[in-house]
Design a protein around this motif. Structure first.
Motif, PDB file in Angstrom:
ATOM      1  N   VAL A  44       4.322   3.271  -2.393  1.00 28.69           N
ATOM      2  CA  VAL A  44       3.612   2.339  -1.504  1.00 28.69           C
ATOM      3  C   VAL A  44       2.821   3.119  -0.459  1.00 28.69           C
ATOM      4  O   VAL A  44       1.677   2.767  -0.136  1.00 28.69           O
ATOM      5  N   GLU A  45       3.386   4.205   0.050  1.00 28.32           N
ATOM      6  CA  GLU A  45       2.682   5.019   1.041  1.00 28.32           C
ATOM      7  C   GLU A  45       1.387   5.603   0.463  1.00 28.32           C
ATOM      8  O   GLU A  45       0.359   5.627   1.139  1.00 28.32           O
ATOM      9  N   ASN A  46       1.424   6.053  -0.781  1.00 25.18           N
ATOM     10  CA  ASN A  46       0.207   6.573  -1.406  1.00 25.18           C
ATOM     11  C   ASN A  46      -0.862   5.491  -1.483  1.00 25.18           C
ATOM     12  O   ASN A  46      -2.042   5.752  -1.225  1.00 25.18           O
ATOM     13  N   LEU A 120       0.400  10.267  -8.814  1.00 27.76           N
ATOM     14  CA  LEU A 120       1.822  10.283  -8.449  1.00 27.76           C
ATOM     15  C   LEU A 120       2.368   8.865  -8.320  1.00 27.76           C
ATOM     16  O   LEU A 120       3.489   8.588  -8.770  1.00 27.76           O
ATOM     17  N   ALA A 121       1.595   7.983  -7.706  1.00 31.39           N
ATOM     18  CA  ALA A 121       2.046   6.599  -7.555  1.00 31.39           C
ATOM     19  C   ALA A 121       2.279   5.965  -8.923  1.00 31.39           C
ATOM     20  O   ALA A 121       3.300   5.293  -9.141  1.00 31.39           O
ATOM     21  N   ARG A 122       1.357   6.174  -9.848  1.00 31.57           N
ATOM     22  CA  ARG A 122       1.519   5.604 -11.192  1.00 31.57           C
ATOM     23  C   ARG A 122       2.742   6.197 -11.888  1.00 31.57           C
ATOM     24  O   ARG A 122       3.510   5.474 -12.522  1.00 31.57           O
ATOM     25  N   SER A 123       2.950   7.512 -11.762  1.00 32.05           N
ATOM     26  CA  SER A 123       4.116   8.150 -12.385  1.00 32.05           C
ATOM     27  C   SER A 123       5.412   7.577 -11.831  1.00 32.05           C
ATOM     28  O   SER A 123       6.341   7.274 -12.588  1.00 32.05           O
ATOM     29  N   MET A 124       5.484   7.420 -10.517  1.00 29.04           N
ATOM     30  CA  MET A 124       6.700   6.874  -9.904  1.00 29.04           C
ATOM     31  C   MET A 124       6.919   5.430 -10.346  1.00 29.04           C
ATOM     32  O   MET A 124       8.051   5.031 -10.656  1.00 29.04           O
TER      33      MET A 124
END
Length: 157
Positions: A44-46, A120-124
């Motif tokens: 969410v932060e990204n 990174l957001a998509r990976s998480m």
């Protein structure tokens, strides 16, 4: 709700320095999601950090969390982060989640970044059983939505 609150607290300095209006809407009684709290907060932060960077002169970011039913009929929690900025060019949409990809327009505008935030957001999100979608209109902003499966309701005793 906790992940959103933690994100808004950690990005408050950036938002305040840029004189942003942050509009937050969290549906009461959201079900818990399946996932890691730290990864969820970072994801969410990204999305919020990107919204702050790409909002342009609008200086407005909306963060909304709500429950929904996905196309397969399963309950999910969605966190939508919206800005009213530059938007994403349709030619770039298929690549914005690639590591290190930065659109030529963003590079030309000298907007700081590494091209890793969305990757990174998509990976998480994927590791938590979810996904991220994007809706955007160039010149009018973007909405990035994190879709996460809701935890099943507890078994009756």
């Amino acid at each position: 709700a906790d992940a959103i609150e933690a994100t808004l607290a950690s990005t408050a300095t950036m938002a305040d320095a840029g004189r942003f209006t942050i509009e937050r809407t969290i549906e009461p009684g959201l079900p818990p999601v399946l996932g890691d709290q730290t990864a969820l907060t970072q994801c969410v932060e990204n999305l919020v950090t990107n919204a702050l960077k790409y909002s342009g002169d609008a200086r407005w970011v909306g963060v909304r969390a709500f429950s929904a039913v996905d196309g397969a009929g399963s309950r999910e929690v969605r966190v939508a982060v919206t800005d009213r900025g530059r938007g994403v060019d349709p030619a770039d949409r298929s690549r914005i989640f690639e590591p290190f990809y930065r659109s030529p327009a963003v590079v030309a505008a000298q907007i700081h970044g590494t091209g890793l935030g969305l990757a990174l957001a998509r990976s998480m999100a994927t590791l938590m059983g979810g996904r991220i979608t994007v809706e955007s209109e160039p010149g009018h902003g973007s909405t990035f939505t994190l879709h996460l499966p809701a935890a099943p309701p507890p078994e009756p005793a």
